[in-house]
Design a protein around this motif. Structure first.
Motif, PDB file in Angstrom:
ATOM      1  N   ARG A  65       0.847  -1.439  -0.151  1.00 23.24           N
ATOM      2  CA  ARG A  65      -0.006  -0.028  -0.007  1.00 23.24           C
ATOM      3  C   ARG A  65       0.904   1.298  -0.049  1.00 23.24           C
ATOM      4  N   MET A  68       1.881   2.142  -3.534  1.00 23.99           N
ATOM      5  CA  MET A  68       0.747   2.759  -4.317  1.00 23.99           C
ATOM      6  C   MET A  68       0.435   3.986  -3.875  1.00 23.99           C
ATOM      7  N   GLU A  69       0.826   4.296  -2.616  1.00 23.48           N
ATOM      8  CA  GLU A  69       0.653   5.758  -1.996  1.00 23.48           C
ATOM      9  C   GLU A  69       1.564   6.886  -2.792  1.00 23.48           C
ATOM     10  N   ARG A  71       3.108   6.353  -5.606  1.00 19.12           N
ATOM     11  CA  ARG A  71       2.811   6.579  -6.836  1.00 19.12           C
ATOM     12  C   ARG A  71       1.961   7.662  -7.125  1.00 19.12           C
ATOM     13  N   HIS A 101      -4.037   4.682   3.937  1.00 16.70           N
ATOM     14  CA  HIS A 101      -3.578   5.132   2.568  1.00 16.70           C
ATOM     15  C   HIS A 101      -4.433   5.491   1.661  1.00 16.70           C
ATOM     16  N   SER A 104      -4.126   5.527  -2.361  1.00 17.25           N
ATOM     17  CA  SER A 104      -3.736   4.186  -2.980  1.00 17.25           C
ATOM     18  C   SER A 104      -4.917   3.783  -3.482  1.00 17.25           C
ATOM     19  N   PRO A 161      -6.228  -1.313  -3.459  1.00 14.71           N
ATOM     20  CA  PRO A 161      -5.399  -1.894  -4.572  1.00 14.71           C
ATOM     21  C   PRO A 161      -5.166  -3.247  -4.212  1.00 14.71           C
ATOM     22  N   TRP A 164      -0.715  -4.531  -8.936  1.00 12.01           N
ATOM     23  CA  TRP A 164      -0.066  -3.655  -9.781  1.00 12.01           C
ATOM     24  C   TRP A 164       0.854  -4.383 -11.049  1.00 12.01           C
TER      25      TRP A 164
END
Length: 235
Positions: A65, A68-69, A71, A101, A104, A161, A164
């Motif tokens: 996570r 993803m955060e 990104r 998060h 994400s 998420p 990925w």
């Protein structure tokens, strides 16, 4: 991956800043500053958020996570949003959607100029109502920032998420926190791309494919992906 205790990390993923930086094309020192906090000329800047993993050894580790955060946070910062505003946005969104998060998730929408958080509220009669909350009121050009990020992630029904595709879906390489501690794997066989690439370089494409019972295409894709990661690390 550097060696550390993995118990309890299945389904979370585990990454050092160097590994995260290689995957995300974000410098490891920047990741460490965002998650550890830092000071400039005596002024203390708090972490943007607390990472999923804390091993009590004063080092920074990231979960899936967190990747993803980062990104989304990095995309916003590249577009000119300050880290202070990102922190404030995370705090506001965290309270609204109840996620540690929030960046994400797939809750963000854009009209090309402003960013909105998409929420669904239930009124006193049990009726659901969609709501768009404006999180950014300054005129940044966000068109094309969020959608490409969302397109390479599979989300659950509640917007969190799941996996990925770091090289895009056509490359067939996936980062799944439930498999291989979140290391990049060949999506078809679940074998880490680093393993397949190393075997392909040592034994040849055909020999490696036979040894791991995968297609030759999987070996080639793994070699291409790992070469891309090495290039990013060297950049």
């Amino acid at each position: 991956m550097e060696s550390f205790q993995m118990d309890g990390l299945i389904g979370i993923g585990a990454y050092t800043p160097a590994e995260a930086g290689r995957l995300l094309r974000v410098h490891p020192s920047k990741i460490s500053r965002w998650l550890r906090g830092h000071s400039i000329q005596g002024k203390l800047y708090e972490p943007l958020w607390m990472p999923e993993i804390n091993l009590d050894d004063e080092r920074v580790y990231l979960g899936f996570r967190d990747l993803m955060e980062i990104r989304v946070a990095d995309a916003f910062i590249r577009a000119g949003v300050s880290a202070i505003r990102i922190r404030a946005t995370i705090m506001a969104a965290r309270e609204i959607i109840g996620q540690d998060h929030p960046l994400s998730t797939d809750k963000f929408r854009t009209d090309g100029r402003e960013i909105f958080l998409h929420t669904v509220e239930t009124d006193e009669y049990g009726q659901e109502r969609e709501r768009l909350l404006n999180l950014f009121r300054q005129q940044y050009e966000f068109k094309g920032i969020i959608d490409p990020i969302l397109k390479t992630v599979d989300f659950s029904a509640d917007g969190n998420p799941l996996v990925w595709w770091p090289g895009g879906r056509k490359l067939n390489v996936v980062v799944d926190p439930a498999r291989s501690f979140g290391q990049p794997i060949d999506a078809r066989s679940s074998v880490p791309t680093a393993v397949l690439a190393a075997a392909g370089m040592q034994e040849g494409i055909t020999g490696a494919a036979l040894a791991f019972a995968v297609t030759e295409a999987s070996i080639r894709r793994s070699i291409d992906f790992e070469s891309l990661m090495k290039h990013r690390a060297a950049a």
